[in-house]
Write a protein that holds these residues in place. Structure first.
Motif, PDB file in Angstrom:
ATOM      1  N   TRP A 244       0.986  -1.220  -0.019  1.00 47.20           N
ATOM      2  CA  TRP A 244       0.153  -0.119   0.018  1.00 47.20           C
ATOM      3  C   TRP A 244       0.616   1.376   0.050  1.00 47.20           C
ATOM      4  O   TRP A 244       0.785   2.283  -0.755  1.00 47.20           O
ATOM      5  N   ARG A 248       0.794   3.836  -3.002  1.00 48.90           N
ATOM      6  CA  ARG A 248       0.289   5.107  -2.746  1.00 48.90           C
ATOM      7  C   ARG A 248       1.408   6.194  -2.852  1.00 48.90           C
ATOM      8  O   ARG A 248       1.405   7.395  -2.717  1.00 48.90           O
ATOM      9  N   LEU A 255      -7.114   5.796   4.969  1.00 50.66           N
ATOM     10  CA  LEU A 255      -8.474   5.515   4.357  1.00 50.66           C
ATOM     11  C   LEU A 255      -9.484   6.233   4.936  1.00 50.66           C
ATOM     12  O   LEU A 255      -9.688   6.835   5.839  1.00 50.66           O
ATOM     13  N   HIS A 256      -9.981   7.168   3.987  1.00 52.48           N
ATOM     14  CA  HIS A 256     -11.267   8.344   4.047  1.00 52.48           C
ATOM     15  C   HIS A 256     -12.404   7.791   3.907  1.00 52.48           C
ATOM     16  O   HIS A 256     -13.480   8.375   4.370  1.00 52.48           O
ATOM     17  N   ASP A 260     -11.556   3.502  -0.250  1.00 52.24           N
ATOM     18  CA  ASP A 260     -10.482   3.317  -0.121  1.00 52.24           C
ATOM     19  C   ASP A 260     -10.160   1.896   0.845  1.00 52.24           C
ATOM     20  O   ASP A 260      -9.398   1.365   0.533  1.00 52.24           O
ATOM     21  N   ALA A 263     -10.520  -0.619  -1.507  1.00 48.83           N
ATOM     22  CA  ALA A 263      -9.072  -0.732  -2.133  1.00 48.83           C
ATOM     23  C   ALA A 263      -8.066  -1.537  -1.586  1.00 48.83           C
ATOM     24  O   ALA A 263      -7.218  -2.390  -2.167  1.00 48.83           O
TER      25      ALA A 263
END
Lengths: 453, 154
Positions: A244, A248, A255-256, A260, A263
């Motif tokens: 991750w 990113r 994570l919002h 997210d 994902a």
């Protein structure tokens, strides 16, 4: 009381004298006093059946460390618990077959023995002089202490035997057993720096930051998708988290929203989730199944979702054990998902080859033949409620544990352990592990299978 | 509880209520419960036997029971008398019987026991080792809960 002359009898004879010394106060509570790790303790005499000196307890494998074994008390087999081990107090070294001081206790209908350092005497006190426990008596969890009392210049800690040994308390203790490994890694909600504190300088601040972020990610997974990172899936989480970070590229790792979390969880699901298993996975599962000549086979499939995995498993079992009477209890607490499972209709061209021999043409399309259909009970059921099942030979539970709260995971794993026969097999999701002393892994690769240790 | 059993109960409850109350009936979200469940005040119970063992409980509060009984009898009933009790019992019987008929068509053989009715305050029901499926129904007369606990005969 026993017919043997024992210190308790002597103590009772002694008591009136002592009562006079104490004078005035009304004696309405008697306790047997003893010492543990250098401190004085008392137990309500109503819970004490007798006292004895005994040794050479019969060892019982696979029990909690504080259970010393069983003891034959004039024909009754009682279990013997070492209070010092239970309360993490130092145990004096003794010779192999030295006799230990044993208090035989009775709580409700249970009789059992507890080992203490030495038994002192019976002390009569007034109930009103018992003071509530104070946190400074830290060796023993405060909830097990009924109170403190002062008598003849000594302070006695009165233990609440009912709380320590009631069957209910035993049950509650079990989940703790499973939480332990989870607690060794930072639990999902804290993200506390903890072990990093000892390191130095920039390295420390980096580690702290990474741990904070992973803590936030865990929190996000739990709140958006109810995915709890514990020992069950910690290994996967770590790998995925470093992946991750790369994906990113140092931007926002957190994570919002649900997307997210989805994902992040991409790749967690076991192969062939929501569809019939492909030939490769079907063979992998089949190869894990034990050779048995058993006539009947009970299988539990909690968290079966839409039922594809149940049908796949039913076919695998039929191929492996053509003669056996197979019964599969498949349950899910998602009514919408499971409600279609019993009457699933397939398009014959889309069904992988190995399943085709089990399909029959019905009014609405192709379905599995009646023998397979009749072997499966699809139930709308929550695995967290009581599971009234007979002992089972196989449990298939893919990607369900991870979506329970951490303490629930322990509880369900315990239930699996209880319901599974000795030679039984537990199959979890590909990225999950049972990860405790109670289970031993059987294979690596796509199928995550475990046997009882 | 087996998935196949759920729909017959939900459907027959919906159909029967709609028919006898001559009004709109709304079905609430189904859910499972395993602990003891408070009973609202009037509870009619029908036992099931055969391939399975279990029971169906129809639960409502007193004003709802009175209103439902009033509509079914076509007269205003104000006290919890024999007539009201008999009416609610009959309602329970109708719903269960229809569900069992549907189940029979699907190949499951259930038998019914004669219904019984309980009234009182602060009652609860608990089933050892079986979770209950709760089907809430909203009607113009008030809320009814149909509580089905069935298990396969071991």
């Amino acid at each position: 009381m026993t017919s043997q002359a024992n210190p308790l009898d002597a103590a009772i004879l002694e008591r009136p004298e002592e009562g006079r010394k104490e004078k005035a106060e009304k004696v309405d509570f008697k306790m047997v006093t003893f010492s543990l790790g250098g401190k004085e303790y008392g137990i309500d005499i109503m819970n004490v059946k007798e006292i004895a000196r005994a040794g050479r307890f019969t060892y019982v494998p696979n029990v909690a460390p504080f259970v010393r074994g069983v003891y034959n008390l004039r024909g009754d087999i009682i279990s013997v618990i070492d209070l010092r081990v239970m309360f993490h107090l130092p145990v004096e070294k003794r010779e192999e077959d030295a006799l230990e001081s044993l208090l035989i206790l009775r709580v409700e209908d249970h009789v059992f023995g507890v080992i203490v350092d030495s038994i002192d005497k019976v002390v009569g006190i007034s109930r009103s002089s018992i003071q509530p426990p104070h946190p400074i008596f830290g060796d023993i969890n405060v909830k097990y202490i009924r109170g403190i009392v002062e008598n003849a210049g000594k302070l006695y800690i009165i233990l609440d035997i009912a709380k320590i040994f009631s069957p209910k308390a035993e049950r509650e203790e079990h989940p703790a057993h499973y939480e332990a490994p989870a607690a060794a890694t930072p639990p999902a909600r804290t993200g506390a720096p903890g072990p990093a504190a000892a390191r130095s300088g920039t390295e420390r601040s980096q580690t702290v930051e990474a741990e904070m972020t992973s803590g936030f990610v865990k929190e996000g997974l739990y709140s958006f998708r109810h995915f709890a990172v514990t020992a069950v899936n910690e290994a996967w989480f770590r790998t995925r988290f470093s992946e991750w970070e790369r994906l990113r590229k140092g931007t926002d790792l957190q994570l919002h929203e649900e997307a997210d979390a989805d994902a992040f969880l991409d790749g967690f699901s076991s192969p062939y989730t929501g569809t019939l298993w492909g030939a490769d996975y079907l063979d992998a599962v089949t190869s894990c199944l034990p050779e048995t000549d058993g006539r009947s086979l009970n299988v539990w499939n909690p968290g079966c979702g839409k039922g594809f995995e149940t049908w796949s498993l039913a076919c695998a079992l039929r191929r492996k054990y053509p003669q056996a009477r197979v019964k599969i209890w498949a349950n899910d607490s998602d009514l919408l998902a499971i409600s279609m499972a019993p009457n699933m209709v397939f398009d014959v061209d889309e069904v992988p080859e190995p399943y085709r021999e089990f399909l029959v043409k019905g009014r609405n399309g192709w379905t599995f033949d009646p023998a397979i259909r009749d072997s499966i009970f699809f139930e709308f059921h929550d695995v967290l409620n009581s599971n009234p099942l007979p002992p089972v030979d196989l449990i298939l539970c893919r990607d369900m544990l991870s979506f329970l709260a951490p303490e629930e995971q322990g509880r369900v794993l315990n239930d699996f352990h209880e319901k599974l026969k000795g030679a039984g097999l537990l199959i979890l999701g590909t990225n999950e592990t049972a990860a405790t002393d109670a289970w031993k892994p059987l294979s690596s690769g796509a199928v995550s299978a475990f046997a009882k240790a | 509880m087996r998935v196949e059993y759920i729909n017959p109960f939900v459907e027959s409850a919906f159909n029967v209520l709609k028919e006898v109350l001559q009004g709109d009936v709304k079905r609430g979200e189904l859910y499972l419960k395993s602990t003891s469940i408070p009973v609202m005040g009037v509870a009619a119970i029908v036992g099931l036997a055969g391939d399975v063992e279990g029971r169906v409980l129809f639960d409502m509060d007193k004003p709802t029971a009175l209103k439902v009984a009033s509509v079914m009898n076509g007269e205003e009933l104000k006290v919890m008398d024999e007539l009201v009790k008999a009416t609610i019992t009959e309602l329970a019987n109708m719903i269960t019987a229809q569900a069992v008929t549907k189940l029979h068509e699907l190949g499951f053989k259930f038998d019914l026991t004669p219904p019984a009715i309980f009234t009182g305050e602060n009652m609860e029901v608990s089933d050892q080792d079986v979770e209950a499926l709760i089907v809430p129904m909203e009607t113009a007369q008030g809320k009814l809960e149909i509580n089905v606990a069935i298990r396969e005969r071991g």
